[in-house]
Design a protein around this motif. Structure first.
Motif, mmCIF file in Angstrom:
data_model
loop_
_atom_site.group_PDB
_atom_site.id
_atom_site.type_symbol
_atom_site.label_atom_id
_atom_site.label_comp_id
_atom_site.label_asym_id
_atom_site.label_seq_id
_atom_site.Cartn_x
_atom_site.Cartn_y
_atom_site.Cartn_z
ATOM 1 N N THR A 94 0.825 -1.218 0.000
ATOM 2 C CA THR A 94 0.000 0.000 0.000
ATOM 3 C C THR A 94 0.858 1.266 0.000
ATOM 4 O O THR A 94 2.074 1.217 0.206
ATOM 5 N N GLY A 95 0.194 2.381 -0.173
ATOM 6 C CA GLY A 95 0.880 3.677 -0.095
ATOM 7 C C GLY A 95 1.545 3.869 1.253
ATOM 8 O O GLY A 95 2.621 4.455 1.359
ATOM 9 N N ARG A 96 0.898 3.356 2.282
ATOM 10 C CA ARG A 96 1.474 3.438 3.629
ATOM 11 C C ARG A 96 2.778 2.623 3.714
ATOM 12 O O ARG A 96 3.758 3.066 4.305
ATOM 13 N N ASP A 97 2.765 1.436 3.098
ATOM 14 C CA ASP A 97 3.980 0.607 3.092
ATOM 15 C C ASP A 97 5.110 1.303 2.334
ATOM 16 O O ASP A 97 6.285 1.177 2.697
ATOM 17 N N PHE A 98 4.732 2.013 1.280
ATOM 18 C CA PHE A 98 5.730 2.732 0.491
ATOM 19 C C PHE A 98 6.458 3.765 1.370
ATOM 20 O O PHE A 98 7.693 3.843 1.372
ATOM 21 N N VAL A 99 5.684 4.501 2.148
ATOM 22 C CA VAL A 99 6.282 5.504 3.044
ATOM 23 C C VAL A 99 7.094 4.826 4.152
ATOM 24 O O VAL A 99 8.265 5.157 4.383
ATOM 25 N N ASN A 100 6.456 3.872 4.833
ATOM 26 C CA ASN A 100 7.071 3.298 6.040
ATOM 27 C C ASN A 100 8.216 2.326 5.767
ATOM 28 O O ASN A 100 9.199 2.315 6.483
ATOM 29 N N ARG A 101 8.037 1.489 4.741
ATOM 30 C CA ARG A 101 8.995 0.403 4.561
ATOM 31 C C ARG A 101 10.011 0.643 3.456
ATOM 32 O O ARG A 101 10.980 -0.094 3.336
ATOM 33 N N GLN A 160 9.437 23.069 5.556
ATOM 34 C CA GLN A 160 10.114 21.869 6.057
ATOM 35 C C GLN A 160 10.377 20.883 4.929
ATOM 36 O O GLN A 160 9.528 20.688 4.049
ATOM 37 N N PRO A 161 11.552 20.250 4.914
ATOM 38 C CA PRO A 161 11.851 19.285 3.850
ATOM 39 C C PRO A 161 11.012 18.012 3.987
ATOM 40 O O PRO A 161 10.775 17.541 5.094
ATOM 41 N N VAL A 162 10.573 17.466 2.843
ATOM 42 C CA VAL A 162 9.663 16.318 2.893
ATOM 43 C C VAL A 162 10.348 15.046 3.412
ATOM 44 O O VAL A 162 9.674 14.187 3.962
ATOM 45 N N GLY A 163 11.667 14.941 3.234
ATOM 46 C CA GLY A 163 12.356 13.743 3.746
ATOM 47 C C GLY A 163 12.139 13.604 5.248
ATOM 48 O O GLY A 163 11.852 12.518 5.765
ATOM 49 N N GLU A 164 12.253 14.733 5.926
ATOM 50 C CA GLU A 164 12.048 14.767 7.377
ATOM 51 C C GLU A 164 10.601 14.387 7.737
ATOM 52 O O GLU A 164 10.354 13.660 8.695
ATOM 53 N N LEU A 165 9.671 14.878 6.921
ATOM 54 C CA LEU A 165 8.252 14.608 7.208
ATOM 55 C C LEU A 165 7.893 13.148 6.948
ATOM 56 O O LEU A 165 7.104 12.557 7.681
ATOM 57 N N VAL A 166 8.492 12.579 5.893
ATOM 58 C CA VAL A 166 8.266 11.158 5.610
ATOM 59 C C VAL A 166 8.745 10.324 6.805
ATOM 60 O O VAL A 166 8.073 9.391 7.245
ATOM 61 N N ASP A 167 9.886 10.695 7.363
ATOM 62 C CA ASP A 167 10.391 9.973 8.534
ATOM 63 C C ASP A 167 9.452 10.147 9.734
ATOM 64 O O ASP A 167 9.213 9.203 10.490
ATOM 65 N N ARG A 168 8.914 11.335 9.892
ATOM 66 C CA ARG A 168 7.976 11.575 11.007
ATOM 67 C C ARG A 168 6.694 10.782 10.826
ATOM 68 O O ARG A 168 6.135 10.249 11.785
ATOM 69 N N LEU A 169 6.195 10.722 9.578
ATOM 70 C CA LEU A 169 4.983 9.936 9.311
ATOM 71 C C LEU A 169 5.208 8.473 9.667
ATOM 72 O O LEU A 169 4.373 7.839 10.313
ATOM 73 N N ALA A 170 6.351 7.956 9.236
ATOM 74 C CA ALA A 170 6.639 6.531 9.493
ATOM 75 C C ALA A 170 6.778 6.284 10.991
ATOM 76 O O ALA A 170 6.227 5.314 11.521
ATOM 77 N N ALA A 171 7.493 7.174 11.684
ATOM 78 C CA ALA A 171 7.737 6.970 13.116
ATOM 79 C C ALA A 171 6.444 7.080 13.924
ATOM 80 O O ALA A 171 6.263 6.380 14.921
ATOM 81 N N SER A 172 5.530 7.939 13.470
ATOM 82 C CA SER A 172 4.299 8.142 14.248
ATOM 83 C C SER A 172 3.135 7.314 13.705
ATOM 84 O O SER A 172 2.015 7.415 14.191
ATOM 85 N N LYS A 173 3.426 6.511 12.644
ATOM 86 C CA LYS A 173 2.392 5.657 12.024
ATOM 87 C C LYS A 173 1.183 6.482 11.583
ATOM 88 O O LYS A 173 0.040 6.119 11.842
ATOM 89 N N ARG A 174 1.416 7.587 10.949
ATOM 90 C CA ARG A 174 0.350 8.450 10.436
ATOM 91 C C ARG A 174 0.392 8.480 8.925
ATOM 92 O O ARG A 174 1.383 8.109 8.314
#
Lengths: 156, 156
Positions: free
Chosen positions: A54-61, B26-40
């Motif tokens: 999923t799109g979520r997996d793309f971001v997270n994994r 804010q740079p998107v790389g940082e935000l992608v990491d925040r999304l993954a870490a916070s499961k959002r």
């Protein structure tokens, strides 16, 4: 109870979810998601569903883990053996799984054949009609219980 | 016209989460990491006064970034976010939120208070979870289809 007993098959959108092999690179999977409007790809091997990505997996994994979108295959980062749903399953069952497990895309499989994915947007589009049905049901139920009360308590 | 107690519930009473917030530079790389870490799945982009400028979601990640090299990480979120200041007021109803998500195909809505500042985020899953809890007779202990084994009280 017609609407709640409606089946998943009645809620599936017109465009089917993309299907890829486990060896497909992530870049290709993302392109297929974009082209199809779906936020997942279904991963199939030898005709059988083996995973979902999923799109979520793309971001997270992939992105958060600094993996290459060209050198990583979907088989490495997909969710394997996902829960499967049949077109004949009740829509209320699908809503339960989306609410409780947080699934936003449910693989739909019929007799071993991968059909598509049911998206949370497909469900949301029809949710107000589902509420209407529940409201009617609850109104009917309270009327019935009142009748029962008067029958037993009437004494006449 | 659906008339039942759930649709009139205000957003403030539907359990929801704190948002992931960012300024437009804010740079998107940082935000992608925040999304993954916070499961959002979404970042709400705000101005200095806490007002909504737009959203940055998994969809924007897929559609608006170029992954040929790692330079995507330095792109500023203000340049690739979905510019849409749509938000829902905390005094709006469940039915309002459902209609907004359906009509705009959104999975997340910023929640704003009386002062117009963002103080929460409402997700599609929050809505579905609320429905399932509100109508347990219809969505819990469901009779699973023949292909599903009952392993929990959730019916799946």
């Amino acid at each position: 109870m017609a609407r709640l007993q409606r089946t998943i098959s009645e809620f599936i959108g017109e465009r089917t979810a993309p299907i890829v092999e486990p060896t497909a690179p992530i870049a290709e999977c993302v392109e297929q998601m974009k082209a199809s409007g779906h936020s997942c790809v279904l991963v199939v091997e030898g005709g059988a569903l083996v995973g979902i990505f999923t799109g979520r997996d793309f971001v997270n994994r992939v992105l958060a883990e600094r993996r290459s979108v060209h050198e990583t295959s979907v088989g490495e980062v997909m969710t394997g053996e996902p829960e499967q749903f049949a077109p004949s399953d009740c829509i209320s069952y699908a809503i339960n799984r989306m609410a409780v497990r947080g699934f936003r895309n449910l693989p739909i499989v019929e007799d071993g054949r991968v059909i598509t994915a049911l998206s949370v947007h497909d469900v949301i589009a029809h949710l107000s009609s589902v509420f209407a049905e529940i409201a009617e049901l609850e109104a009917d139920a309270s009327e019935e219980s009142m009748e029962e009360w008067f029958d037993t308590g009437g004494g006449g | 016209m659906v008339s039942n107690e759930l649709v009139d519930v205000t957003i403030a009473r539907i359990p929801h989460r704190r948002p992931v917030l960012a300024g437009r530079d804010q740079p998107v790389g940082e935000l992608v990491d925040r999304l993954a870490a916070s499961k959002r799945g979404s970042v709400i982009v705000i101005d200095d006064d806490g007002r909504v400028l737009g959203m940055f979601t998994e969809r924007d990640v897929k559609h608006r970034l170029d992954f040929r090299d790692e330079s995507w990480r330095e792109v500023l979120v203000g340049d690739v976010m979905t510019v849409d200041a749509t938000a829902i007021h905390e005094s709006a109803t469940f039915a309002d939120a459902l209609a907004l998500m359906r009509d705009r195909r959104r999975r997340h809505l910023p929640i704003v208070g009386a002062n117009g500042r963002v103080d929460g985020v409402l997700s599609i899953r929050d809505l579905l979870r609320f429905v399932v809890r509100h109508y347990p007779d219809h969505f819990l202990n469901l009779p699973p289809g023949p292909k599903h084994e009952t392993s929990s009280r959730w019916g799946g």
